[in-house]
Write a protein that holds these residues in place. Structure first.
Motif, PDB file in Angstrom:
ATOM      1  N   GLU A  38       0.832  -1.208   0.000  1.00  0.00           N
ATOM      2  CA  GLU A  38       0.000   0.000   0.000  1.00  0.00           C
ATOM      3  C   GLU A  38       0.863   1.253   0.000  1.00  0.00           C
ATOM      4  O   GLU A  38       0.549   2.230  -0.671  1.00  0.00           O
ATOM      5  CB  GLU A  38      -0.946  -0.007   1.192  1.00  0.00           C
ATOM      6  N   LYS A  39       1.971   1.232   0.747  1.00  0.00           N
ATOM      7  CA  LYS A  39       2.889   2.374   0.773  1.00  0.00           C
ATOM      8  C   LYS A  39       3.503   2.601  -0.608  1.00  0.00           C
ATOM      9  O   LYS A  39       3.609   3.742  -1.061  1.00  0.00           O
ATOM     10  CB  LYS A  39       3.997   2.158   1.796  1.00  0.00           C
ATOM     11  N   GLU A  42       0.871   4.081  -2.908  1.00  0.00           N
ATOM     12  CA  GLU A  42       0.635   5.491  -2.574  1.00  0.00           C
ATOM     13  C   GLU A  42       1.797   6.360  -3.067  1.00  0.00           C
ATOM     14  O   GLU A  42       1.577   7.442  -3.609  1.00  0.00           O
ATOM     15  CB  GLU A  42       0.479   5.646  -1.068  1.00  0.00           C
ATOM     16  N   ARG A  46       1.589   9.430  -5.793  1.00  0.00           N
ATOM     17  CA  ARG A  46       2.074  10.780  -5.516  1.00  0.00           C
ATOM     18  C   ARG A  46       3.035  11.232  -6.620  1.00  0.00           C
ATOM     19  O   ARG A  46       2.997  12.379  -7.043  1.00  0.00           O
ATOM     20  CB  ARG A  46       2.769  10.841  -4.154  1.00  0.00           C
TER      21      ARG A  46
END
Length: 52
Positions: A38-39, A42, A46
């Motif tokens: 998930e990191k 994300e 970005r």
């Protein structure tokens, strides 16, 4: 881990603690893997938003 188990897996802390040591270790590893994925997702999102 307890928060994730409760909210995502609907597993009470007492139920988690009653699991076999290997089952708990597997769940912890799976949670850590999912959080890492998930990191990364994300971070990629970005980057894409900054390129626009």
């Amino acid at each position: 881990m307890a928060y994730y188990c409760l909210h995502e897996l609907h597993l009470l802390p007492s139920e988690f603690l009653q699991l076999d040591r290997r089952e708990r270790a597997f769940i912890i590893a799976a949670i850590e893997h999912r959080i890492e994925q998930e990191k990364k997702k994300e971070k990629g999102m970005r980057r894409k938003s900054h390129l626009k």
